[in-house]
Design a protein around this motif. Structure first.
Motif, PDB file in Angstrom:
ATOM      1  N   UNK A 132       0.865  -1.177   0.000  1.00  0.00           N
ATOM      2  CA  UNK A 132       0.000   0.000   0.000  1.00  0.00           C
ATOM      3  C   UNK A 132       0.901   1.228   0.000  1.00  0.00           C
ATOM      4  N   UNK A 133       0.781   2.025  -1.062  1.00  0.00           N
ATOM      5  CA  UNK A 133       1.560   3.254  -1.178  1.00  0.00           C
ATOM      6  C   UNK A 133       0.594   4.434  -1.244  1.00  0.00           C
ATOM      7  N   UNK A 134       0.839   5.409  -0.403  1.00  0.00           N
ATOM      8  CA  UNK A 134      -0.008   6.605  -0.394  1.00  0.00           C
ATOM      9  C   UNK A 134       0.564   7.647  -1.337  1.00  0.00           C
ATOM     10  N   UNK A 135      -0.327   8.449  -1.913  1.00  0.00           N
ATOM     11  CA  UNK A 135       0.118   9.575  -2.743  1.00  0.00           C
ATOM     12  C   UNK A 135      -0.830  10.748  -2.534  1.00  0.00           C
ATOM     13  N   UNK A 136      -0.296  11.958  -2.416  1.00  0.00           N
ATOM     14  CA  UNK A 136      -1.143  13.141  -2.283  1.00  0.00           C
ATOM     15  C   UNK A 136      -1.607  13.623  -3.664  1.00  0.00           C
ATOM     16  N   UNK A 137      -2.848  14.080  -3.754  1.00  0.00           N
ATOM     17  CA  UNK A 137      -3.373  14.600  -5.021  1.00  0.00           C
ATOM     18  C   UNK A 137      -4.107  15.908  -4.771  1.00  0.00           C
ATOM     19  N   UNK A 138      -4.070  16.751  -5.787  1.00  0.00           N
ATOM     20  CA  UNK A 138      -4.816  18.011  -5.755  1.00  0.00           C
ATOM     21  C   UNK A 138      -6.299  17.670  -5.762  1.00  0.00           C
ATOM     22  N   UNK A 139      -7.018  18.136  -4.746  1.00  0.00           N
ATOM     23  CA  UNK A 139      -8.422  17.743  -4.600  1.00  0.00           C
ATOM     24  C   UNK A 139      -9.372  18.904  -4.883  1.00  0.00           C
ATOM     25  N   UNK A 140      -8.936  19.834  -5.716  1.00  0.00           N
ATOM     26  CA  UNK A 140      -9.799  20.976  -6.056  1.00  0.00           C
ATOM     27  C   UNK A 140     -10.716  20.538  -7.217  1.00  0.00           C
ATOM     28  N   UNK A 141     -11.569  19.564  -6.929  1.00  0.00           N
ATOM     29  CA  UNK A 141     -12.384  18.967  -7.977  1.00  0.00           C
ATOM     30  C   UNK A 141     -13.715  19.678  -8.171  1.00  0.00           C
ATOM     31  N   UNK A 142     -14.275  20.179  -7.085  1.00  0.00           N
ATOM     32  CA  UNK A 142     -15.604  20.798  -7.161  1.00  0.00           C
ATOM     33  C   UNK A 142     -15.484  22.208  -7.738  1.00  0.00           C
ATOM     34  N   UNK A 143     -16.432  22.542  -8.600  1.00  0.00           N
ATOM     35  CA  UNK A 143     -16.394  23.846  -9.275  1.00  0.00           C
ATOM     36  C   UNK A 143     -16.405  25.001  -8.287  1.00  0.00           C
ATOM     37  N   UNK A 144     -17.042  24.799  -7.120  1.00  0.00           N
ATOM     38  CA  UNK A 144     -17.154  25.868  -6.129  1.00  0.00           C
ATOM     39  C   UNK A 144     -15.789  26.254  -5.552  1.00  0.00           C
ATOM     40  N   UNK A 145     -14.812  25.338  -5.651  1.00  0.00           N
ATOM     41  CA  UNK A 145     -13.500  25.604  -5.061  1.00  0.00           C
ATOM     42  C   UNK A 145     -12.476  26.100  -6.079  1.00  0.00           C
ATOM     43  N   UNK A 146     -12.838  26.177  -7.332  1.00  0.00           N
ATOM     44  CA  UNK A 146     -11.869  26.497  -8.367  1.00  0.00           C
ATOM     45  C   UNK A 146     -11.205  27.854  -8.166  1.00  0.00           C
ATOM     46  N   UNK A 147     -11.937  28.825  -7.656  1.00  0.00           N
ATOM     47  CA  UNK A 147     -11.406  30.174  -7.477  1.00  0.00           C
ATOM     48  C   UNK A 147     -11.005  30.453  -6.033  1.00  0.00           C
ATOM     49  N   UNK A 148     -11.063  29.430  -5.187  1.00  0.00           N
ATOM     50  CA  UNK A 148     -10.734  29.615  -3.774  1.00  0.00           C
ATOM     51  C   UNK A 148      -9.224  29.550  -3.558  1.00  0.00           C
ATOM     52  N   UNK A 149      -8.719  30.413  -2.683  1.00  0.00           N
ATOM     53  CA  UNK A 149      -7.324  30.353  -2.282  1.00  0.00           C
ATOM     54  C   UNK A 149      -7.192  29.309  -1.178  1.00  0.00           C
ATOM     55  N   UNK A 150      -6.240  28.394  -1.312  1.00  0.00           N
ATOM     56  CA  UNK A 150      -6.072  27.369  -0.279  1.00  0.00           C
ATOM     57  C   UNK A 150      -5.320  26.178  -0.809  1.00  0.00           C
ATOM     58  N   UNK A 151      -5.064  25.257   0.073  1.00  0.00           N
ATOM     59  CA  UNK A 151      -4.282  24.056  -0.250  1.00  0.00           C
ATOM     60  C   UNK A 151      -5.211  22.861  -0.142  1.00  0.00           C
TER      61      UNK A 151
END
Length: 461
Positions: free
Chosen positions: A81-100
Motif C-alpha cells: 500500500x503506497x499513499x500519494x497526495x493529489x490536488x483535490x480541487x475537484x468541485x467547481x465551487x473551489x476552483x477560485x478559492x485560495x487554499x491548499x
C-alpha cells in the motif's frame, strides 16, 4: 461508485510493512523527521523520461514501480500500500478559492516477482489511473471505514508515501517573475509517515528527497537505501524484459564484499585448548593487570584465578549442566570459569526472569544443583539453590578437550517451547578469537558487559 471501488481494493487484510533495517538508537519525541536528498543525474533522468515516453506513460508510474521493487528487495513483501497526495480541487465551487486542497490516495498493488519491468510499470500505471478516477471519495471517510473493517488504527493504513512534482530543485526557485528562496530552519519537524519518497522534475532532470521518521530509521540506512534505489533503477531500465526478481540491487563491489564474508585469515584453534586453558594462559602472562571492574572494585587476573580455583565445586561433576541464576557481576564470571575449570557446563539464567520460566529451564535440563550469583534471595519450588562459597582447597583442572560443551543456552521460546543448545569450548573460542580480530581489541581496551546474562552474547563480552 468511488466508495465501492476503494472498499474492493481493501477488502482483504492490509499488509504489514517490515523493512530489513537497523533499529534507530534514537528515540525522539513526536516522531521527529529527517530528510536526505539526491539528484538522479542527467543520464539516469534521461533514461527514465525516454522509457516513459516510449511506454506512453508518465514518469510517475515508473517511479512507483521502482519504489515498489526497492521495498520488495528490502523484505517488505509483495503486497504493498503506497499513499500519494493529489490536488483535490475537484468541485467547481473551489476552483477560485485560495487554499491548499489535498486528498490522499491509497494505491494497493501485489508485485509478481516473475513479471518484467514492462509489466510492473503497466500495472502501476493502471492502479494510478483507477485511483485518480475515483479520487473524489475522501481519504478521511475511507480511513474510518478501513479501521473499523480491519480493526487497526489509522496510523497503520500505510507506511510509505510517494510524491511526484514538476518543480525546481535547490534553495532558490524562479518561476516567471517570481523568485522563491528557501529559508533555513533549525528546529525539528514532525514525520507524517515512516518513509516519504518525494520525486521532482525540473526540465530534463529528476531529483529525490526522502523524508523519514528518525524514530524508525537512521540517516546511514536512508543513504544506503537511496544508493540501492539508483543502482536498481539503472538495472531495471537496462533489463526491462527480465523477471524483476532477477534484477540485481547490489553493485559489483557489494557483491564482492558479500562473497568475501567469512574468507578472512584462518586462525587455527588447537583441539585440546579450552576456555579455561586460554584464561589460565592469559592470567599467567598478565597476573597483575585488571581482569574485571565491578562497582568500582578492580580484580586482577591473579586474584580472579585464585577465586576460580577456590570456589567450592565438590558436589559438581565434569559434564554436569549447572544452571546459574546470574546477574552482571564479578561473582557470575568467577562461577562461569570455575564450572568450566571443573569440566561442568555453565547454564546462565537471567535472575530477573519470571519464576515459571526459570523453573521450566531447570527442569528441562535435569539440573541437580542450581547456583545463585545474582546477589538477590531466590526461592524456587522444590529446588535447592546454592550460593557459591570459597574454600582453602584448590580445585583440580578437569581433563577435557575443546569438543566438550562449555555452556548451554536456552532460546527465547518466541516460536514455541524454549530449546537448550550446547556450545563447545572450541566453538566459543572460535567466536571470541574472531571478535577480538574483527573489533580490533587490544590490551588497552575495556569491554562493557551489556547483554543480559541469559543471552549468549554475554559470554563473549
Amino acid at each position: 461508485a468511488a466508495r465501492d471501488y476503494w472498499l474492493r481494493q481493501f477488502e482483504n487484510p492490509l499488509p504489514v510493512m517490515a523493512l530489513t533495517a537497523p533499529v534507530s538508537g534514537a528515540r525522539e519525541q513526536n516522531n521527529t523527521a529527517g530528510s536526505y536528498s539526491i539528484a538522479l543525474g542527467k543520464t539516469l533522468s534521461g533514461k527514465i523520461l525516454v522509457f516513459s515516453k516510449e511506454r506512453k506513460i508518465t514518469a510517475f508510474p515508473l517511479l512507483l514501480s521502482v519504489v515498489d521493487m526497492l521495498l520488495y528487495r528490502y523484505g517488505a513483501g509483495n503486497d504493498r500500500v503506497i499513499a500519494m497526495p493529489v490536488d483535490n480541487r475537484l468541485h467547481e465551487a473551489f476552483m477560485q478559492q485560495v487554499g491548499f486542497f489535498l486528498n490522499t490516495l491509497l494505491l494497493r498493488n501485489e508485485l509478481n516477482p516473475k513479471a518484467s519491468f514492462y509489466e510492473l510499470t503497466t500495472q502501476w500505471s493502471r492502479r494510478l489511473a483507477e485511483g485518480l478516477q475515483h479520487q473524489q471519495y475522501p481519504y478521511e471517510l475511507l480511513a474510518k471505514e478501513l479501521t473499523t473493517l480491519h480493526g487497526i488504527s489509522g496510523d497503520n493504513l500505510f507506511h510509505v508515501l510517494v510524491n511526484f512534482q514538476e518543480r525546481q530543485q535547490g534553495n532558490i526557485i524562479e518561476t516567471n517573475d517570481l523568485k522563491l528562496e528557501k529559508l533555513s530552519y533549525e528546529g525539528d519537524t514532525q514525520a507524517k509517515v515512516g518513509l516519504a519518497f518525494n520525486f521532482s522534475q525540473y526540465k530534463d532532470e529528476l531529483g529525490l528527497t526522502v523524508d523519514y521518521d528518525r524514530n524508525i530509521y537512521t540517516e546511514s540506512f536512508i543513504r544506503q537505501l537511496l544508493k540501492h534505489c539508483l543502482f536498481l533503477t539503472r538495472q531495471l531500465l537496462d533489463q526491462p524484459g527480465s523477471a524483476v526478481a532477477t534484477i540485481p540491487m547490489l553493485s559489483p563491489d557489494e557483491v564482492a564484499q558479500w562473497d568475501n564474508c567469512g574468507r578472512g585469515p584462518v586462525v587455527p584453534i588447537d583441539s585440546t585448548e579450552t576456555i579455561i586453558s586460554r584464561f589460565r594462559q592469559v592470567a599467567g602472562q598478565y597476573p597483575e593487570r585488571t581482569a574485571i571492574v565491578d562497582e568500582g572494585k578492580a580484580v586482577s587476573y591473579r586474584t580472579l584465578l585464585q577465586r576460580v580455583l577456590s570456589m567450592g565445586m565438590n558436589e559438581i561433576q565434569p559434564g554436569q549442566i549447572v544452571p546459574v541464576l546470574a546477574a552482571r557481576n564479578e561473582l557470575t564470571v568467577t562461577a562461569m570459569l570455575a564450572l568450566m575449570n571443573r569440566g561442568a557446563v555453565y547454564l546462565p539464567i537471567d535472575a530477573k526472569l519470571p519464576e515459571e520460566r526459570v523453573l521450566s529451564i531447570i527442569r528441562e535440563c535435569g539440573a541437580e544443583i542450581v547456583l545463585n550469583t545474582s546477589g538477590q534471595l531466590h526461592g524456587l519450588k522444590d529446588i535447592t539453590i546454592h550460593t557459591p562459597v570459597f574454600t582453602n582447597q584448590e580445585n583440580p583442572y578437569a581433563d577435557i578437550s575443546g569438543a566438550a560443551p562449555a555452556y548451554t543456552i536456552f532460546t527465547s521460546g518466541s516460536t514455541g517451547k524454549p530449546k537448550g543448545l550446547s556450545i563447545s569450548h572450541t566453538g566459543l573460542l572460535n567466536t571470541i578469537t574472531a571478535q577480538i580480530a574483527g573489533f580490533g581489541v587490544t590490551r588497552q581496551d575495556h569491554c562493557l558487559w551489556f547483554s543480559s546474562p541469559g543471552f549468549d552474547a554475554s559470554l563473549s563480552e
